[in-house]
Design a protein around this motif. Structure first.
Motif, PDB file in Angstrom:
ATOM      1  N   GLY A  14     -12.331  -5.347   2.692  1.00 21.41           N
ATOM      2  CA  GLY A  14     -11.197  -5.577   1.810  1.00 21.41           C
ATOM      3  C   GLY A  14     -11.356  -4.962   0.430  1.00 21.41           C
ATOM      4  O   GLY A  14     -10.418  -4.962  -0.355  1.00 21.41           O
ATOM      5  N   SER A  15     -12.526  -4.410   0.120  1.00 20.36           N
ATOM      6  CA  SER A  15     -12.735  -3.796  -1.193  1.00 20.36           C
ATOM      7  C   SER A  15     -12.091  -2.414  -1.238  1.00 20.36           C
ATOM      8  O   SER A  15     -11.858  -1.777  -0.209  1.00 20.36           O
ATOM      9  CB  SER A  15     -14.232  -3.668  -1.499  1.00 20.36           C
ATOM     10  OG  SER A  15     -14.831  -2.708  -0.654  1.00 20.36           O
ATOM     11  N   SER A  16     -11.828  -1.948  -2.454  1.00 18.62           N
ATOM     12  CA  SER A  16     -11.227  -0.620  -2.595  1.00 18.62           C
ATOM     13  C   SER A  16     -12.205   0.467  -2.142  1.00 18.62           C
ATOM     14  O   SER A  16     -11.787   1.482  -1.589  1.00 18.62           O
ATOM     15  CB  SER A  16     -10.776  -0.384  -4.039  1.00 18.62           C
ATOM     16  OG  SER A  16     -11.856  -0.529  -4.928  1.00 18.62           O
ATOM     17  N   GLU A  17     -13.517   0.258  -2.339  1.00 19.44           N
ATOM     18  CA  GLU A  17     -14.513   1.232  -1.900  1.00 19.44           C
ATOM     19  C   GLU A  17     -14.519   1.355  -0.379  1.00 19.44           C
ATOM     20  O   GLU A  17     -14.587   2.456   0.165  1.00 19.44           O
ATOM     21  CB  GLU A  17     -15.914   0.838  -2.394  1.00 19.44           C
ATOM     22  CG  GLU A  17     -16.090   0.887  -3.896  1.00 19.44           C
ATOM     23  CD  GLU A  17     -15.690  -0.408  -4.607  1.00 19.44           C
ATOM     24  OE1 GLU A  17     -15.748  -0.435  -5.832  1.00 19.44           O
ATOM     25  OE2 GLU A  17     -15.304  -1.382  -3.932  1.00 19.44           O
ATOM     26  N   ALA A  18     -14.428   0.217   0.295  1.00 18.65           N
ATOM     27  CA  ALA A  18     -14.412   0.232   1.754  1.00 18.65           C
ATOM     28  C   ALA A  18     -13.131   0.879   2.278  1.00 18.65           C
ATOM     29  O   ALA A  18     -13.148   1.574   3.295  1.00 18.65           O
ATOM     30  CB  ALA A  18     -14.539  -1.190   2.304  1.00 18.65           C
ATOM     31  N   GLU A  19     -12.037   0.688   1.561  1.00 18.01           N
ATOM     32  CA  GLU A  19     -10.774   1.296   1.982  1.00 18.01           C
ATOM     33  C   GLU A  19     -10.827   2.823   1.885  1.00 18.01           C
ATOM     34  O   GLU A  19     -10.303   3.522   2.756  1.00 18.01           O
ATOM     35  CB  GLU A  19      -9.614   0.745   1.163  1.00 18.01           C
ATOM     36  CG  GLU A  19      -8.281   1.211   1.714  1.00 18.01           C
ATOM     37  CD  GLU A  19      -7.112   0.429   1.173  1.00 18.01           C
ATOM     38  OE1 GLU A  19      -6.025   1.016   1.102  1.00 18.01           O
ATOM     39  OE2 GLU A  19      -7.275  -0.751   0.827  1.00 18.01           O
ATOM     40  N   LEU A  20     -11.464   3.350   0.835  1.00 17.46           N
ATOM     41  CA  LEU A  20     -11.631   4.804   0.726  1.00 17.46           C
ATOM     42  C   LEU A  20     -12.405   5.336   1.933  1.00 17.46           C
ATOM     43  O   LEU A  20     -12.037   6.346   2.531  1.00 17.46           O
ATOM     44  CB  LEU A  20     -12.379   5.169  -0.559  1.00 17.46           C
ATOM     45  CG  LEU A  20     -11.669   4.963  -1.892  1.00 17.46           C
ATOM     46  CD1 LEU A  20     -12.613   5.251  -3.051  1.00 17.46           C
ATOM     47  CD2 LEU A  20     -10.421   5.826  -1.993  1.00 17.46           C
ATOM     48  N   ILE A 142     -21.677   8.275   2.675  1.00 16.22           N
ATOM     49  CA  ILE A 142     -21.208   7.378   1.624  1.00 16.22           C
ATOM     50  C   ILE A 142     -20.003   8.031   0.960  1.00 16.22           C
ATOM     51  O   ILE A 142     -20.089   9.154   0.464  1.00 16.22           O
ATOM     52  CB  ILE A 142     -22.309   7.098   0.579  1.00 16.22           C
ATOM     53  CG1 ILE A 142     -23.547   6.500   1.244  1.00 16.22           C
ATOM     54  CG2 ILE A 142     -21.784   6.194  -0.536  1.00 16.22           C
ATOM     55  CD1 ILE A 142     -23.325   5.185   1.964  1.00 16.22           C
ATOM     56  N   VAL A 143     -18.891   7.323   0.970  1.00 15.85           N
ATOM     57  CA  VAL A 143     -17.628   7.853   0.451  1.00 15.85           C
ATOM     58  C   VAL A 143     -17.416   7.359  -0.975  1.00 15.85           C
ATOM     59  O   VAL A 143     -17.467   6.167  -1.234  1.00 15.85           O
ATOM     60  CB  VAL A 143     -16.457   7.420   1.358  1.00 15.85           C
ATOM     61  CG1 VAL A 143     -15.130   7.866   0.764  1.00 15.85           C
ATOM     62  CG2 VAL A 143     -16.652   7.965   2.762  1.00 15.85           C
ATOM     63  N   ARG A 144     -17.176   8.299  -1.873  1.00 16.59           N
ATOM     64  CA  ARG A 144     -16.912   7.961  -3.271  1.00 16.59           C
ATOM     65  C   ARG A 144     -15.502   8.347  -3.705  1.00 16.59           C
ATOM     66  O   ARG A 144     -15.016   7.885  -4.723  1.00 16.59           O
ATOM     67  CB  ARG A 144     -17.904   8.688  -4.180  1.00 16.59           C
ATOM     68  CG  ARG A 144     -19.327   8.285  -3.959  1.00 16.59           C
ATOM     69  CD  ARG A 144     -20.249   8.975  -4.951  1.00 16.59           C
ATOM     70  NE  ARG A 144     -21.630   8.679  -4.652  1.00 16.59           N
ATOM     71  CZ  ARG A 144     -22.235   7.551  -4.943  1.00 16.59           C
ATOM     72  NH1 ARG A 144     -21.576   6.603  -5.540  1.00 16.59           N
ATOM     73  NH2 ARG A 144     -23.502   7.360  -4.622  1.00 16.59           N
ATOM     74  N   THR A 145     -14.868   9.251  -2.959  1.00 19.01           N
ATOM     75  CA  THR A 145     -13.592   9.813  -3.397  1.00 19.01           C
ATOM     76  C   THR A 145     -12.470   9.475  -2.416  1.00 19.01           C
ATOM     77  O   THR A 145     -12.712   9.081  -1.276  1.00 19.01           O
ATOM     78  CB  THR A 145     -13.700  11.341  -3.528  1.00 19.01           C
ATOM     79  OG1 THR A 145     -14.082  11.888  -2.257  1.00 19.01           O
ATOM     80  CG2 THR A 145     -14.722  11.726  -4.588  1.00 19.01           C
ATOM     81  N   ASP A 146     -11.239   9.697  -2.886  1.00 22.51           N
ATOM     82  CA  ASP A 146     -10.069   9.434  -2.042  1.00 22.51           C
ATOM     83  C   ASP A 146      -9.820  10.604  -1.094  1.00 22.51           C
ATOM     84  O   ASP A 146     -10.635  11.537  -1.004  1.00 22.51           O
ATOM     85  CB  ASP A 146      -8.846   9.129  -2.910  1.00 22.51           C
ATOM     86  CG  ASP A 146      -8.430  10.291  -3.794  1.00 22.51           C
ATOM     87  OD1 ASP A 146      -8.827  11.451  -3.538  1.00 22.51           O
ATOM     88  OD2 ASP A 146      -7.688  10.047  -4.765  1.00 22.51           O
ATOM     89  N   LEU A 147      -8.691  10.572  -0.403  1.00 19.89           N
ATOM     90  CA  LEU A 147      -8.384  11.613   0.582  1.00 19.89           C
ATOM     91  C   LEU A 147      -8.201  12.988  -0.042  1.00 19.89           C
ATOM     92  O   LEU A 147      -8.289  14.002   0.637  1.00 19.89           O
ATOM     93  CB  LEU A 147      -7.153  11.229   1.396  1.00 19.89           C
ATOM     94  CG  LEU A 147      -7.352  10.039   2.337  1.00 19.89           C
ATOM     95  CD1 LEU A 147      -6.035   9.664   3.010  1.00 19.89           C
ATOM     96  CD2 LEU A 147      -8.419  10.318   3.365  1.00 19.89           C
ATOM     97  N   ASN A 148      -7.951  13.033  -1.353  1.00 21.69           N
ATOM     98  CA  ASN A 148      -7.833  14.313  -2.057  1.00 21.69           C
ATOM     99  C   ASN A 148      -9.150  14.697  -2.734  1.00 21.69           C
ATOM    100  O   ASN A 148      -9.177  15.568  -3.601  1.00 21.69           O
ATOM    101  CB  ASN A 148      -6.715  14.237  -3.098  1.00 21.69           C
ATOM    102  CG  ASN A 148      -5.379  14.014  -2.456  1.00 21.69           C
ATOM    103  OD1 ASN A 148      -5.056  14.650  -1.451  1.00 21.69           O
ATOM    104  ND2 ASN A 148      -4.600  13.097  -2.998  1.00 21.69           N
ATOM    105  N   ASN A 149     -10.225  14.001  -2.363  1.00 15.74           N
ATOM    106  CA  ASN A 149     -11.558  14.221  -2.941  1.00 15.74           C
ATOM    107  C   ASN A 149     -11.580  14.025  -4.450  1.00 15.74           C
ATOM    108  O   ASN A 149     -12.301  14.700  -5.173  1.00 15.74           O
ATOM    109  CB  ASN A 149     -12.114  15.597  -2.555  1.00 15.74           C
ATOM    110  CG  ASN A 149     -12.413  15.663  -1.076  1.00 15.74           C
ATOM    111  OD1 ASN A 149     -12.849  14.684  -0.477  1.00 15.74           O
ATOM    112  ND2 ASN A 149     -12.174  16.810  -0.485  1.00 15.74           N
ATOM    113  N   GLN A 150     -10.777  13.081  -4.918  1.00 16.47           N
ATOM    114  CA  GLN A 150     -10.739  12.715  -6.330  1.00 16.47           C
ATOM    115  C   GLN A 150     -11.327  11.317  -6.488  1.00 16.47           C
ATOM    116  O   GLN A 150     -11.126  10.461  -5.631  1.00 16.47           O
ATOM    117  CB  GLN A 150      -9.289  12.696  -6.849  1.00 16.47           C
ATOM    118  CG  GLN A 150      -8.577  14.024  -6.722  1.00 16.47           C
ATOM    119  CD  GLN A 150      -9.185  15.077  -7.617  1.00 16.47           C
ATOM    120  OE1 GLN A 150      -9.453  14.840  -8.790  1.00 16.47           O
ATOM    121  NE2 GLN A 150      -9.410  16.264  -7.067  1.00 16.47           N
ATOM    122  N   LEU A 151     -12.040  11.100  -7.604  1.00 18.71           N
ATOM    123  CA  LEU A 151     -12.517   9.758  -7.894  1.00 18.71           C
ATOM    124  C   LEU A 151     -11.311   8.859  -8.137  1.00 18.71           C
ATOM    125  O   LEU A 151     -10.332   9.291  -8.759  1.00 18.71           O
ATOM    126  CB  LEU A 151     -13.403   9.747  -9.137  1.00 18.71           C
ATOM    127  CG  LEU A 151     -14.830  10.244  -8.957  1.00 18.71           C
ATOM    128  CD1 LEU A 151     -15.537  10.280 -10.304  1.00 18.71           C
ATOM    129  CD2 LEU A 151     -15.602   9.354  -7.990  1.00 18.71           C
TER     130      LEU A 151
END
Length: 157
Positions: A14-20, A142-151
């Motif tokens: 449910g965290s935003s990091e897990a959603e990314l 480990i994913v740090r960025t969104d689908l556009n590879n932006q933080l």
């Protein structure tokens, strides 16, 4: 020959990091024509201090986890991911995500969100992602960025 993953696991909480990580895992699963395993681990240590509410809290956590996984599954299907499975486990998230779930399900790639812990928290408790990197027997992303590879906006400052 290109690397082909067949079973990709992403842990969602449910965290935003897990959603990314989940959104990128959907895309990677589609590109690899792989099965996507959505995993949620309920940390049973959280219920050990509240003895009289153990069952009620555990049942509520399970129901919330089921709803979360159903929502993620719906998103993945709408995005064109066909082969999706879900699992809810109980125990220490670090161990479950790093070893038990991947071994039981023949996972060849784990995709996780980067932790939001600060340096002091990492020192004392360590992050799940850190533990998984050190102990998993398969590839870990480990994913740090969104689908556009932006933080994400809150991480840019």
């Amino acid at each position: 020959m290109e690397q082909q993953y067949t079973k990709i696991m992403t842990a969602v909480d449910g965290s935003s990091e897990a959603e990314l990580a989940f959104k990128k895992a959907v895309n990677v699963a589609k590109r690899n024509d792989a099965e996507l395993l959505l995993a949620h681990v309920i940390d049973t240590r959280a219920f050990q201090t509240v003895s009289s509410f153990d069952n009620v809290l555990a049942e509520q956590a399970t129901e919330m986890a089921k709803q979360t996984l159903n929502d993620y599954e719906k998103y993945a299907k709408n995005a064109g991911c066909e082969n999706i499975s879900k699992v809810i486990e109980y125990g220490a998230p670090k161990l479950m995500i790093a070893t038990q779930i991947p071994e039981e399900n023949d996972i060849d790639l784990i995709m996780l969100g980067a932790t939001g812990l600060n340096a002091v928290e990492r020192l004392f408790i360590g992050s799940v992602s850190e533990y998984v990197i050190r102990n998993a027997s398969c590839d870990v992303l480990i994913v740090r960025t969104d689908l556009n590879n932006q933080l994400p906006d809150d991480d840019k400052n």
